[in-house]
Design a protein around this motif. Sequence first.
Motif, PDB file in Angstrom:
ATOM      1  N   MET A  93     -22.554  82.138  37.699  1.00  0.00           N
ATOM      2  CA  MET A  93     -22.463  83.315  39.307  1.00  0.00           C
ATOM      3  C   MET A  93     -21.091  83.170  38.784  1.00  0.00           C
ATOM      4  SD  MET A  93     -25.084  82.945  41.518  1.00  0.00           S
ATOM      5  CE  MET A  93     -24.865  81.148  41.748  1.00  0.00           C
ATOM      6  N   GLU A 143     -25.597  77.191  35.708  1.00  0.00           N
ATOM      7  CA  GLU A 143     -24.816  77.121  37.414  1.00  0.00           C
ATOM      8  C   GLU A 143     -23.443  76.712  37.413  1.00  0.00           C
ATOM      9  OE1 GLU A 143     -26.353  79.471  37.871  1.00  0.00           O
ATOM     10  OE2 GLU A 143     -28.493  79.067  38.020  1.00  0.00           O
ATOM     11  N   LEU A 179     -32.080  79.313  30.896  1.00  0.00           N
ATOM     12  CA  LEU A 179     -31.365  78.189  32.172  1.00  0.00           C
ATOM     13  C   LEU A 179     -30.174  77.718  31.920  1.00  0.00           C
ATOM     14  CD1 LEU A 179     -33.201  76.490  33.565  1.00  0.00           C
ATOM     15  CD2 LEU A 179     -32.312  74.623  32.734  1.00  0.00           C
ATOM     16  N   ARG A 180     -29.751  78.993  33.134  1.00  0.00           N
ATOM     17  CA  ARG A 180     -28.206  78.903  34.042  1.00  0.00           C
ATOM     18  C   ARG A 180     -27.977  77.548  33.933  1.00  0.00           C
ATOM     19  NH1 ARG A 180     -26.523  84.833  36.986  1.00  0.00           N
ATOM     20  NH2 ARG A 180     -26.875  85.910  35.353  1.00  0.00           N
ATOM     21  N   PRO A 209     -21.436  88.352  38.354  1.00  0.00           N
ATOM     22  CA  PRO A 209     -20.416  87.905  40.250  1.00  0.00           C
ATOM     23  C   PRO A 209     -22.391  87.516  40.629  1.00  0.00           C
ATOM     24  CG  PRO A 209     -21.441  90.697  39.315  1.00  0.00           C
ATOM     25  CD  PRO A 209     -21.942  89.360  38.731  1.00  0.00           C
ATOM     26  N   PHE A 210     -21.540  86.524  42.010  1.00  0.00           N
ATOM     27  CA  PHE A 210     -22.436  86.429  43.098  1.00  0.00           C
ATOM     28  C   PHE A 210     -22.285  87.378  44.076  1.00  0.00           C
ATOM     29  CE2 PHE A 210     -21.917  84.987  47.321  1.00  0.00           C
ATOM     30  CZ  PHE A 210     -23.469  84.497  47.106  1.00  0.00           C
ATOM     31  N   ILE A 211     -23.576  87.690  43.994  1.00  0.00           N
ATOM     32  CA  ILE A 211     -24.017  88.250  45.297  1.00  0.00           C
ATOM     33  C   ILE A 211     -24.867  87.965  46.774  1.00  0.00           C
ATOM     34  CG2 ILE A 211     -24.788  91.239  45.744  1.00  0.00           C
ATOM     35  CD1 ILE A 211     -24.934  91.656  42.677  1.00  0.00           C
ATOM     36  N   TYR A 243     -39.185  90.859  43.959  1.00  0.00           N
ATOM     37  CA  TYR A 243     -37.715  90.051  43.206  1.00  0.00           C
ATOM     38  C   TYR A 243     -36.546  89.515  43.094  1.00  0.00           C
ATOM     39  CZ  TYR A 243     -36.533  86.317  39.277  1.00  0.00           C
ATOM     40  OH  TYR A 243     -36.807  85.751  38.549  1.00  0.00           O
ATOM     41  N   TYR A 271     -28.014  79.831  47.435  1.00  0.00           N
ATOM     42  CA  TYR A 271     -27.679  81.320  47.324  1.00  0.00           C
ATOM     43  C   TYR A 271     -29.121  81.994  46.692  1.00  0.00           C
ATOM     44  CZ  TYR A 271     -28.386  79.089  42.453  1.00  0.00           C
ATOM     45  OH  TYR A 271     -29.146  78.507  41.609  1.00  0.00           O
ATOM     46  N   CYS A 272     -30.131  81.506  46.614  1.00  0.00           N
ATOM     47  CA  CYS A 272     -30.759  83.021  46.072  1.00  0.00           C
ATOM     48  C   CYS A 272     -32.013  83.475  46.978  1.00  0.00           C
ATOM     49  CB  CYS A 272     -31.915  81.921  45.140  1.00  0.00           C
ATOM     50  SG  CYS A 272     -32.731  82.915  44.242  1.00  0.00           S
ATOM     51  N   GLY A 313     -37.144  78.088  34.980  1.00  0.00           N
ATOM     52  CA  GLY A 313     -36.161  76.700  35.866  1.00  0.00           C
ATOM     53  C   GLY A 313     -36.881  76.048  34.776  1.00  0.00           C
ATOM     54  N   SER A 325     -37.555  82.266  31.343  1.00  0.00           N
ATOM     55  CA  SER A 325     -36.390  82.088  32.336  1.00  0.00           C
ATOM     56  C   SER A 325     -37.179  81.639  33.322  1.00  0.00           C
ATOM     57  CB  SER A 325     -35.542  83.595  33.060  1.00  0.00           C
ATOM     58  OG  SER A 325     -34.400  82.705  33.865  1.00  0.00           O
ATOM     59  N   ARG A 331     -30.435  69.635  35.008  1.00  0.00           N
ATOM     60  CA  ARG A 331     -30.029  71.226  34.549  1.00  0.00           C
ATOM     61  C   ARG A 331     -29.688  70.914  33.185  1.00  0.00           C
ATOM     62  NH1 ARG A 331     -32.069  75.856  37.457  1.00  0.00           N
ATOM     63  NH2 ARG A 331     -31.682  76.872  36.774  1.00  0.00           N
ATOM     64  N   GLY A 377     -38.509  84.400  36.275  1.00  0.00           N
ATOM     65  CA  GLY A 377     -39.472  84.196  37.252  1.00  0.00           C
ATOM     66  C   GLY A 377     -38.698  83.082  38.430  1.00  0.00           C
ATOM     67  N   LEU A 426     -33.221  88.009  44.156  1.00  0.00           N
ATOM     68  CA  LEU A 426     -32.650  87.988  44.243  1.00  0.00           C
ATOM     69  C   LEU A 426     -31.435  87.751  45.696  1.00  0.00           C
ATOM     70  CD1 LEU A 426     -32.537  87.084  40.334  1.00  0.00           C
ATOM     71  CD2 LEU A 426     -34.066  85.565  42.427  1.00  0.00           C
ATOM     72  N   TYR A 427     -30.473  89.080  44.846  1.00  0.00           N
ATOM     73  CA  TYR A 427     -29.007  89.123  46.725  1.00  0.00           C
ATOM     74  C   TYR A 427     -29.668  90.974  46.737  1.00  0.00           C
ATOM     75  CZ  TYR A 427     -28.761  90.825  41.558  1.00  0.00           C
ATOM     76  OH  TYR A 427     -28.356  91.432  40.119  1.00  0.00           O
TER      77      TYR A 427
END
Length: 346
Positions: A201, A162, A159-160, A231-233, A305, A68-69, A139, A137, A182, A107, A307-308
């Motif tokens: 997301m 996900e 740390l989401r 939201p996912f984008i 940066y 997704y990223c 990872g 944040s 995770r 990052g 991401l979306y």
Amino acid sequence: MIKSLIDRLERHGRIAREEYITLMDCSGEDAGYLRERAEAVRQRVYGRDVYIRGLIEISNICKNDCYYCGIRRSNAECSRYRLTREEILSCCEKGWELGFRTFVMLGGEDPYFTDEVLEKLIGEIKRRWSDCAVTLSLGERSRESYKRLKAAGADRYLLRHETATAEHYKKLHPAEMTLENRLRCLNDLRDAGFQAGCGFMVGSPYQTKEHIAADLEFISDFRPDMCGIGPFIPHRHTPFKDFAAGSAELTCKLLSIIRLIHPAVLLPATTALGTVSGDGRERGILAGANVVMPNLSPKDAREKYDLYQGKLHSGSEAAENLADLKKRMENIGYEVTNHIGNVKHI
Ligand code: SAH
């Protein structure tokens, strides 16, 4: 019927999985009641304060390949950068002057940022701005690494998770990444003494309402100090480029549900929510969120940066436009504060 479900969630902090789905689908008066109860709980714990965090995007170099990223390893179109120690410190300096008392270093998983490099950096930030919190944040890392970063002075770690469903996790990540690892990280972060944050997301590819219900159950079990949802984008240079974005409406309902599950959680109205909806941040705060995270990165880093698609980084998303953000919050009856903004224990 739905109102009594909302009251039960408020009283017990959890309901059954199928009941979460019923709540996600509610509309009209019921949806209004959900929002009102979440806002009332948020005001009981945090009043009308909005905590701010200065976001510093330290590197978009990443060894991972999350589907997704936008900064995933396989995206050859991504123009890579890494901030120097001096650049990061000057972001903090600028942020401190603007009134920020939390710096979030965000990052990709850039191998340059070893424990040694981060220990020195965190130590210097805490020495120069001892009244500030440092949030990381960065990872997945080892248990030992998290302990060292905590000992160096970092306070919080985001740390989401996900998605809390292993088979959905596999659809979002390549085989070398696992939900198991995770979750191991989240437990290690908590054991190391961090205020720990998870999240997910909304509307990510292949996500079902059942998956979201499992995420909510995970949140009520793990009781994170922070929870990031947005939201996912889609991003045009990822395998998920043709999937639709998640909705602001469902994101806001979930913010309200999470506030009722966990009254004291630090809950941001995220950049992604502001990106899908012009008044997303306001809607997030009115749904029960209590944190906003304006961007403190140098201008060219903000663009890279990536991401979306369409990620906001100017206007009231930019740290230097704090006055604009303050006004927007005042307009809806809330107040941006310079308070360090730790999680409250109630
Ligand atoms: N590398 C760090 C930070 C990742 S960026 C980590 O692994 O934690 C922070 C978050 O951005 C991710 O956890 C993910 O949930 C979110 N994100 C990534 N791509 C996105 C997209 N296309 N749409 C919306 N959010 C996205």
